[in-house]
Design an enzyme around this catalytic site. Sequence first.
Site, PDB file in Angstrom:
ATOM      1  N   ASP A  13      28.885  95.842   3.560  1.00 58.45           N
ATOM      2  CA  ASP A  13      29.647  96.336   2.406  1.00 58.45           C
ATOM      3  C   ASP A  13      28.762  96.662   1.210  1.00 58.45           C
ATOM      4  OD1 ASP A  13      31.987  95.904   3.913  1.00 58.45           O
ATOM      5  OD2 ASP A  13      31.885  93.786   3.398  1.00 58.45           O
ATOM      6  N   GLU A  14      27.562  97.132   1.475  1.00 59.11           N
ATOM      7  CA  GLU A  14      26.659  97.538   0.396  1.00 59.11           C
ATOM      8  C   GLU A  14      26.982  98.948  -0.095  1.00 59.11           C
ATOM      9  OE1 GLU A  14      25.539  96.765   3.454  1.00 59.11           O
ATOM     10  OE2 GLU A  14      24.407  94.883   3.315  1.00 59.11           O
ATOM     11  N   LYS A  16      26.974 101.586   2.317  1.00 62.44           N
ATOM     12  CA  LYS A  16      26.209 102.478   3.210  1.00 62.44           C
ATOM     13  C   LYS A  16      26.983 103.752   3.514  1.00 62.44           C
ATOM     14  CE  LYS A  16      25.900  99.257   6.341  1.00 62.44           C
ATOM     15  NZ  LYS A  16      26.415  98.141   5.526  1.00 62.44           N
ATOM     16  N   LYS A  18      29.116 105.520   1.856  1.00 57.31           N
ATOM     17  CA  LYS A  18      29.059 106.538   0.809  1.00 57.31           C
ATOM     18  C   LYS A  18      27.675 107.190   0.737  1.00 57.31           C
ATOM     19  CE  LYS A  18      27.941 107.556  -3.604  1.00 57.31           C
ATOM     20  NZ  LYS A  18      28.853 107.540  -4.717  1.00 57.31           N
ATOM     21  N   GLY A  42      33.495  98.739   8.481  1.00 57.85           N
ATOM     22  CA  GLY A  42      34.405  99.643   7.783  1.00 57.85           C
ATOM     23  C   GLY A  42      33.621 100.390   6.734  1.00 57.85           C
ATOM     24  N   HIS A  43      33.445 101.689   6.925  1.00 59.43           N
ATOM     25  CA  HIS A  43      32.691 102.488   5.961  1.00 59.43           C
ATOM     26  C   HIS A  43      33.655 103.387   5.191  1.00 59.43           C
ATOM     27  CE1 HIS A  43      28.577 102.046   8.182  1.00 59.43           C
ATOM     28  NE2 HIS A  43      28.962 100.970   7.557  1.00 59.43           N
ATOM     29  N   ASP A 283      27.282 101.587 -11.547  1.00 55.20           N
ATOM     30  CA  ASP A 283      28.294 101.742 -12.606  1.00 55.20           C
ATOM     31  C   ASP A 283      29.165 100.500 -12.757  1.00 55.20           C
ATOM     32  OD1 ASP A 283      29.050 102.778  -9.938  1.00 55.20           O
ATOM     33  OD2 ASP A 283      31.049 102.850 -10.827  1.00 55.20           O
TER      34      ASP A 283
END
Length: 335
Positions: A13-14, A16, A18, A42-43, A283
């Site tokens: 969940d870093e 990747k 996106k 899950g991307h 952000d």
Amino acid sequence: MPCLVTVGGFYGDEGKGKIIAYLAKKDNPAVAVRGGVGPNAGHTFTFEGKEYKVRMLPSAVLNPTTRLLVGAGVLVNPQVLIDEIAKFHSDDRTFVDSQCGIIEQIHIERDIGEDYLKSKVGTTGTGTGPANADRALRRLKLARDIPELSLYMEDVSNSVNYALHNNETVIVEGTQGTYLSLFHGGYPYVTSSDVTASGICSHIGIGPKRVDEILVVFKAYVTRVGGGPLENELSEEEARKRGWIEHGSVTGRRRRAAPFDMELAKKAIRLNSATQVAVTKLDVIFPKSAGLREYTKLPEDAKKFIENVEGETGLKVTLIGTGREVYDVIDRRSS
Ligand code: IMP
Ligand code: MG
């Protein structure tokens, strides 16, 4: 840069998905090939205001000319894959290795039914661990045994090596993260396969000398779902205050959160022999950087954060995520 491997630097969940979606649009790879465990991944990526999620297909699906491959080391849930192929209209460009293992209902039942897996390890309940166990016991069905997948059968290792031989651009997509690796993470709070760069290459069938660049993806803070230690974990209240509360894209569980961990980052770089770094969600910790696409426009504190990562790791932060949209990226690869 014909062969780029992307890998998660923390606990999955870093962001990747996106980053890969951005690279798929920007670099126009001929081939994207998924390694990693299976549909426990899950991307998520957002393009022109619309959010997409993939669990089986490569995140490069957003580029309509990229061939989408799934490596032999990846476990396939046929229904999840077939649904994604339909959703993205990718049936003419999706190829699955005939030796991918198959997740059946019984594996899902064991994953959610065994208290040890459910309560202690906190698995995603998608059947991956029990399926990999059956694979090791040499009793798992493979993709070649499933008639519904016959259209997509291929020797993915051959295809990828052939593409590289012809100097085509290939993105190798890792899933999960370095510290969920079965070998190098904090066992038993890990997933059921090695998900470091070497493991990912093994999943798809390329040797280490084939790789040109290894991009390790870190988020600007650390999150973890499921069991296991998380250094400097914040209370739920504190995480909420900072806006770091996230929910798992497969399970919907709340992700535990902690500040960026430089020691974990440095070790991840060693374990993966990373050559460049991406930092996502800048952000979220520096709201004034939201949506920026030029490094010089970043606020000073955000620049300091990036420069500190570079100073400590000795690697360049080539890609910086500044928002949800695929193109919300500062791309410093050519500077
Ligand atoms: P499993 O992979 O479902 O067996 O789960 C083992 C551990 O890895 C659990 O802590 C899961 O929450 C975690 N995990 C597995 N896949 C992912 C992922 O894609 N993102 C984040 N955590 C994951
Ligand atoms: Mg995820």
